[in-house]
Design a protein around this motif. Structure first.
Motif, PDB file in Angstrom:
ATOM      1  N   GLN A 149     -60.167  26.561  54.942  1.00 29.70           N
ATOM      2  CA  GLN A 149     -58.924  25.820  54.725  1.00 29.70           C
ATOM      3  C   GLN A 149     -57.775  26.772  54.403  1.00 29.70           C
ATOM      4  O   GLN A 149     -56.651  26.600  54.887  1.00 29.70           O
ATOM      5  CB  GLN A 149     -59.122  24.810  53.592  1.00 29.70           C
ATOM      6  CG  GLN A 149     -60.068  23.685  53.956  1.00 29.70           C
ATOM      7  CD  GLN A 149     -60.537  22.891  52.743  1.00 29.70           C
ATOM      8  OE1 GLN A 149     -60.037  23.079  51.638  1.00 29.70           O
ATOM      9  NE2 GLN A 149     -61.507  22.005  52.952  1.00 29.70           N
ATOM     10  N   GLU A 150     -58.058  27.777  53.597  1.00 28.29           N
ATOM     11  CA  GLU A 150     -57.023  28.744  53.222  1.00 28.29           C
ATOM     12  C   GLU A 150     -56.542  29.536  54.427  1.00 28.29           C
ATOM     13  O   GLU A 150     -55.328  29.709  54.627  1.00 28.29           O
ATOM     14  CB  GLU A 150     -57.579  29.691  52.163  1.00 28.29           C
ATOM     15  CG  GLU A 150     -56.585  30.725  51.675  1.00 28.29           C
ATOM     16  CD  GLU A 150     -57.174  31.664  50.642  1.00 28.29           C
ATOM     17  OE1 GLU A 150     -56.478  32.625  50.260  1.00 28.29           O
ATOM     18  OE2 GLU A 150     -58.326  31.454  50.222  1.00 28.29           O
ATOM     19  N   CYS A 151     -57.472  30.027  55.233  1.00 28.92           N
ATOM     20  CA  CYS A 151     -57.085  30.837  56.396  1.00 28.92           C
ATOM     21  C   CYS A 151     -56.396  29.984  57.461  1.00 28.92           C
ATOM     22  O   CYS A 151     -55.422  30.419  58.077  1.00 28.92           O
ATOM     23  CB  CYS A 151     -58.312  31.532  56.981  1.00 28.92           C
ATOM     24  SG  CYS A 151     -58.973  32.873  55.955  1.00 28.92           S
ATOM     25  N   ALA A 152     -56.892  28.769  57.687  1.00 24.60           N
ATOM     26  CA  ALA A 152     -56.281  27.892  58.688  1.00 24.60           C
ATOM     27  C   ALA A 152     -54.850  27.537  58.293  1.00 24.60           C
ATOM     28  O   ALA A 152     -53.957  27.437  59.152  1.00 24.60           O
ATOM     29  CB  ALA A 152     -57.116  26.632  58.866  1.00 24.60           C
ATOM     30  N   ALA A 153     -54.600  27.355  56.991  1.00 26.52           N
ATOM     31  CA  ALA A 153     -53.254  27.010  56.533  1.00 26.52           C
ATOM     32  C   ALA A 153     -52.253  28.107  56.855  1.00 26.52           C
ATOM     33  O   ALA A 153     -51.064  27.838  57.061  1.00 26.52           O
ATOM     34  CB  ALA A 153     -53.271  26.739  55.031  1.00 26.52           C
ATOM     35  N   MET A 154     -52.716  29.356  56.937  1.00 26.90           N
ATOM     36  CA  MET A 154     -51.824  30.473  57.234  1.00 26.90           C
ATOM     37  C   MET A 154     -51.248  30.385  58.642  1.00 26.90           C
ATOM     38  O   MET A 154     -50.218  30.995  58.945  1.00 26.90           O
ATOM     39  CB  MET A 154     -52.575  31.800  57.065  1.00 26.90           C
ATOM     40  CG  MET A 154     -53.010  32.083  55.636  1.00 26.90           C
ATOM     41  SD  MET A 154     -54.107  33.535  55.507  1.00 26.90           S
ATOM     42  CE  MET A 154     -52.986  34.854  56.033  1.00 26.90           C
ATOM     43  N   LEU A 155     -51.896  29.632  59.531  1.00 30.41           N
ATOM     44  CA  LEU A 155     -51.443  29.523  60.913  1.00 30.41           C
ATOM     45  C   LEU A 155     -50.251  28.581  61.073  1.00 30.41           C
ATOM     46  O   LEU A 155     -49.580  28.606  62.109  1.00 30.41           O
ATOM     47  CB  LEU A 155     -52.595  29.050  61.806  1.00 30.41           C
ATOM     48  CG  LEU A 155     -53.756  30.030  61.999  1.00 30.41           C
ATOM     49  CD1 LEU A 155     -54.920  29.344  62.698  1.00 30.41           C
ATOM     50  CD2 LEU A 155     -53.304  31.252  62.790  1.00 30.41           C
ATOM     51  N   GLY A 156     -49.996  27.713  60.084  1.00 27.58           N
ATOM     52  CA  GLY A 156     -48.870  26.783  60.181  1.00 27.58           C
ATOM     53  C   GLY A 156     -48.952  25.893  61.404  1.00 27.58           C
ATOM     54  O   GLY A 156     -47.964  25.719  62.134  1.00 27.58           O
ATOM     55  N   LEU A 157     -50.106  25.286  61.624  1.00 32.01           N
ATOM     56  CA  LEU A 157     -50.359  24.530  62.851  1.00 32.01           C
ATOM     57  C   LEU A 157     -49.624  23.195  62.884  1.00 32.01           C
ATOM     58  O   LEU A 157     -49.362  22.578  61.851  1.00 32.01           O
ATOM     59  CB  LEU A 157     -51.861  24.285  63.003  1.00 32.01           C
ATOM     60  CG  LEU A 157     -52.728  25.542  63.137  1.00 32.01           C
ATOM     61  CD1 LEU A 157     -54.198  25.179  63.046  1.00 32.01           C
ATOM     62  CD2 LEU A 157     -52.427  26.267  64.447  1.00 32.01           C
ATOM     63  N   SER A 158     -49.327  22.747  64.126  1.00 30.61           N
ATOM     64  CA  SER A 158     -48.687  21.455  64.360  1.00 30.61           C
ATOM     65  C   SER A 158     -49.480  20.692  65.418  1.00 30.61           C
ATOM     66  O   SER A 158     -50.119  21.303  66.289  1.00 30.61           O
ATOM     67  CB  SER A 158     -47.252  21.650  64.855  1.00 30.61           C
ATOM     68  OG  SER A 158     -46.480  22.367  63.909  1.00 30.61           O
ATOM     69  N   PRO A 159     -49.440  19.346  65.383  1.00 29.83           N
ATOM     70  CA  PRO A 159     -50.175  18.555  66.375  1.00 29.83           C
ATOM     71  C   PRO A 159     -49.810  18.955  67.799  1.00 29.83           C
ATOM     72  O   PRO A 159     -48.642  19.217  68.114  1.00 29.83           O
ATOM     73  CB  PRO A 159     -49.718  17.115  66.073  1.00 29.83           C
ATOM     74  CG  PRO A 159     -49.368  17.142  64.617  1.00 29.83           C
ATOM     75  CD  PRO A 159     -48.761  18.492  64.384  1.00 29.83           C
ATOM     76  N   GLY A 160     -50.834  19.015  68.641  1.00 31.99           N
ATOM     77  CA  GLY A 160     -50.634  19.335  70.054  1.00 31.99           C
ATOM     78  C   GLY A 160     -50.739  20.813  70.382  1.00 31.99           C
ATOM     79  O   GLY A 160     -50.782  21.175  71.566  1.00 31.99           O
ATOM     80  N   GLN A 161     -50.763  21.671  69.362  1.00 27.37           N
ATOM     81  CA  GLN A 161     -50.886  23.099  69.638  1.00 27.37           C
ATOM     82  C   GLN A 161     -52.322  23.438  70.039  1.00 27.37           C
ATOM     83  O   GLN A 161     -53.258  22.671  69.827  1.00 27.37           O
ATOM     84  CB  GLN A 161     -50.474  23.918  68.413  1.00 27.37           C
ATOM     85  CG  GLN A 161     -48.985  23.889  68.129  1.00 27.37           C
ATOM     86  CD  GLN A 161     -48.582  24.855  67.025  1.00 27.37           C
ATOM     87  OE1 GLN A 161     -49.248  24.970  65.999  1.00 27.37           O
ATOM     88  NE2 GLN A 161     -47.472  25.553  67.229  1.00 27.37           N
ATOM     89  N   SER A 162     -52.500  24.635  70.621  1.00 27.65           N
ATOM     90  CA  SER A 162     -53.821  25.075  71.056  1.00 27.65           C
ATOM     91  C   SER A 162     -54.212  26.329  70.286  1.00 27.65           C
ATOM     92  O   SER A 162     -53.399  27.227  70.070  1.00 27.65           O
ATOM     93  CB  SER A 162     -53.825  25.361  72.562  1.00 27.65           C
ATOM     94  OG  SER A 162     -52.884  26.377  72.886  1.00 27.65           O
ATOM     95  N   VAL A 163     -55.487  26.369  69.884  1.00 30.13           N
ATOM     96  CA  VAL A 163     -56.014  27.454  69.060  1.00 30.13           C
ATOM     97  C   VAL A 163     -57.253  28.038  69.732  1.00 30.13           C
ATOM     98  O   VAL A 163     -58.106  27.299  70.225  1.00 30.13           O
ATOM     99  CB  VAL A 163     -56.394  26.944  67.652  1.00 30.13           C
ATOM    100  CG1 VAL A 163     -56.932  28.085  66.786  1.00 30.13           C
ATOM    101  CG2 VAL A 163     -55.203  26.277  66.974  1.00 30.13           C
ATOM    102  N   LEU A 164     -57.345  29.353  69.717  1.00 26.82           N
ATOM    103  CA  LEU A 164     -58.551  30.046  70.142  1.00 26.82           C
ATOM    104  C   LEU A 164     -59.234  30.585  68.899  1.00 26.82           C
ATOM    105  O   LEU A 164     -58.625  31.319  68.121  1.00 26.82           O
ATOM    106  CB  LEU A 164     -58.216  31.199  71.095  1.00 26.82           C
ATOM    107  CG  LEU A 164     -59.388  32.119  71.481  1.00 26.82           C
ATOM    108  CD1 LEU A 164     -60.429  31.359  72.301  1.00 26.82           C
ATOM    109  CD2 LEU A 164     -58.890  33.340  72.246  1.00 26.82           C
ATOM    110  N   ASP A 165     -60.504  30.235  68.713  1.00 28.54           N
ATOM    111  CA  ASP A 165     -61.300  30.731  67.591  1.00 28.54           C
ATOM    112  C   ASP A 165     -62.318  31.726  68.128  1.00 28.54           C
ATOM    113  O   ASP A 165     -63.249  31.352  68.845  1.00 28.54           O
ATOM    114  CB  ASP A 165     -61.998  29.567  66.884  1.00 28.54           C
ATOM    115  CG  ASP A 165     -62.801  30.011  65.668  1.00 28.54           C
ATOM    116  OD1 ASP A 165     -62.845  31.223  65.383  1.00 28.54           O
ATOM    117  OD2 ASP A 165     -63.384  29.139  65.002  1.00 28.54           O
ATOM    118  N   ILE A 166     -62.129  33.001  67.802  1.00 23.78           N
ATOM    119  CA  ILE A 166     -63.030  34.069  68.263  1.00 23.78           C
ATOM    120  C   ILE A 166     -64.123  34.264  67.226  1.00 23.78           C
ATOM    121  O   ILE A 166     -63.860  34.661  66.095  1.00 23.78           O
ATOM    122  CB  ILE A 166     -62.257  35.378  68.478  1.00 23.78           C
ATOM    123  CG1 ILE A 166     -61.203  35.203  69.573  1.00 23.78           C
ATOM    124  CG2 ILE A 166     -63.211  36.509  68.847  1.00 23.78           C
ATOM    125  CD1 ILE A 166     -60.310  36.423  69.763  1.00 23.78           C
ATOM    126  N   GLY A 167     -65.362  33.959  67.615  1.00 26.68           N
ATOM    127  CA  GLY A 167     -66.475  34.018  66.682  1.00 26.68           C
ATOM    128  C   GLY A 167     -66.556  32.745  65.864  1.00 26.68           C
ATOM    129  O   GLY A 167     -66.604  32.761  64.638  1.00 26.68           O
TER     130      GLY A 167
END
Length: 376
Positions: A149-167
């Motif tokens: 949760q802490e690391c994901a919050a650093m991304l400042g994500l918004s609905p509809g955006q796309s994320v690549l999770d490596i590993g």
């Protein structure tokens, strides 16, 4: 899917003999079970799990060629077909991209490929479930859901955006980001065992926003400007040429895109003999936090922050050790007493390496410039 296991193995060896070295094979199959609800009086289909295809396809070996080299398939990518997920909520259609590579058992501690080494040693299915017993279901990184949760919050994500999770491991972080932020997430991991577990759990999730694939990030290709964010938890430690991977990540991100990484790091060299042996045994490639930060800037990222979070890492390790010691019985319901001793010992060894200043843990943030000048 109409072949027996032996017929599929024989076909795989024939395909290896037909392909040139480095050649590729792409195919798609229906997995798990029948997709439709129409009753059939005759259905010769063999509905395998992706894990069964992975095993058959990567264990078949072609006869040595004139140079004495043996050849087999290595998985470049395997995933559920996104179109079926979005249009039909069907994750049973799975595709593969495989490459013909030479077999060098000496390079991977007796295993044919690096992927099989990971799945056979550190990331066996039982080993993964032990990690989850410590971190929580769906999580295989330090701190589990809380650090996610802490690391994901650093991304400042918004609905509809796309994320690549490596590993991406078993996918807990990806399901969390899709639910919490309404983003589309592609999770990739070299471990077939990790992705097989993630795909099994995805069947139970009511979302088309998350997909998983077995993939080697160092060999994977995406168009430029494909993702709004890239996220990686305790994974890049496995990769020797970090610069090459980060240059690819830079291209994959859209202008203004964000990158968040947590990773095992090291103290300054020289290292003790015991720490060198640990790093070699695990196949890790560790940087200091400072070197990691400099690398991100050198690739072209801006707004780079590299934080030595070893103190936080130590606190989480102590909490996890306490949890293991206070919850012995639940652990023993799934694993052996020796597994428990070994897990506690491993955590205490990590704690000791941190306290001695040899192992550390870093969290990194970076952005791709909004106006890119020149090329990298």
């Amino acid at each position: 899917m109409y072949l027996t296991d032996q017929e599929l193995s024989d076909l795989t060896r024939s395909l290896l003999s037909w392909l040139k070295p480095g050649g590729f094979l792409f195919f798609r199959e229906s997995c798990f079970h029948q997709s439709g609800n129409m009753k059939r009086s005759f259905n010769p289909t063999v509905y395998r799990k992706p894990a069964e295809y992975n095993h058959i396809l990567t264990t078949a070996v072609a006869e040595p060629d004139s140079t004495g080299n043996s050849w087999g398939f290595e998985i470049v990518m395997s995933k559920s077909v996104q179109t079926y997920i979005k249009l039909k909520q069907n994750r049973n259609q799975v595709c593969w991209l495989l490459q013909k590579t030479s077999r060098d058992h000496s390079a991977h501690r007796g295993y044919p490929t690096r992927q099989q080494m990971l799945d056979g040693l550190q990331y066996s299915r039982e080993g993964i479930h032990r990690y989850e017993r410590v971190y929580g279901t769906g999580f295989v990184s330090t701190g589990g859901a809380r650090s996610t949760q802490e690391c994901a919050a650093m991304l400042g994500l918004s609905p509809g955006q796309s994320v690549l999770d490596i590993g991406c491991g078993t996918g807990g972080g990806d399901f969390y980001m899709s639910r919490e932020y309404g983003v589309e997430v592609l999770g990739i991991d070299l471990s077939a065992n990790m992705i097989e577990i993630a795909m099994e759990r995805a069947l139970l999730e009511e979302t088309a926003l998350v997909q998983f694939e077995i993939g080697d990030a160092t060999r994977r290709l995406f168009p430029e400007d494909s993702f709004d964010a890239v996220y990686s938890r305790d994974t890049i430690l496995h990769i020797d040429n970090k610069e090459a991977l980060l240059r690819k990540v830079y291209l994959w991100l859209r202008p203004g895109g964000k990158l968040v990484i947590s990773d095992y790091c090291s103290g300054e060299q020289p290292w003790s003999t015991s720490f060198q042996e640990y790093v070699h045994l695990r196949g890790y490639h560790l940087y200091t936090v400072r070197r990691y930060t400099q690398l991100l800037r050198g690739v072209g990222f801006v707004g780079v922050r590299g934080e030595d979070r070893t103190g936080q890492f130590v606190s989480m390790l102590k909490e996890e050790i306490l949890g293991l010691e206070q919850n012995v019985e639940p652990f023993l319901q799934e694993f052996s007493e020796e597994d428990h001793h070994r897990t506690v010992r491993s955590w205490r060894e990590k704690l000791s390496r941190c306290e001695q200043g040899e192992q550390s843990w870093g969290v990194f943030y970076a952005e791709k410039p909004t106006a890119v000048q020149g090329t990298i």
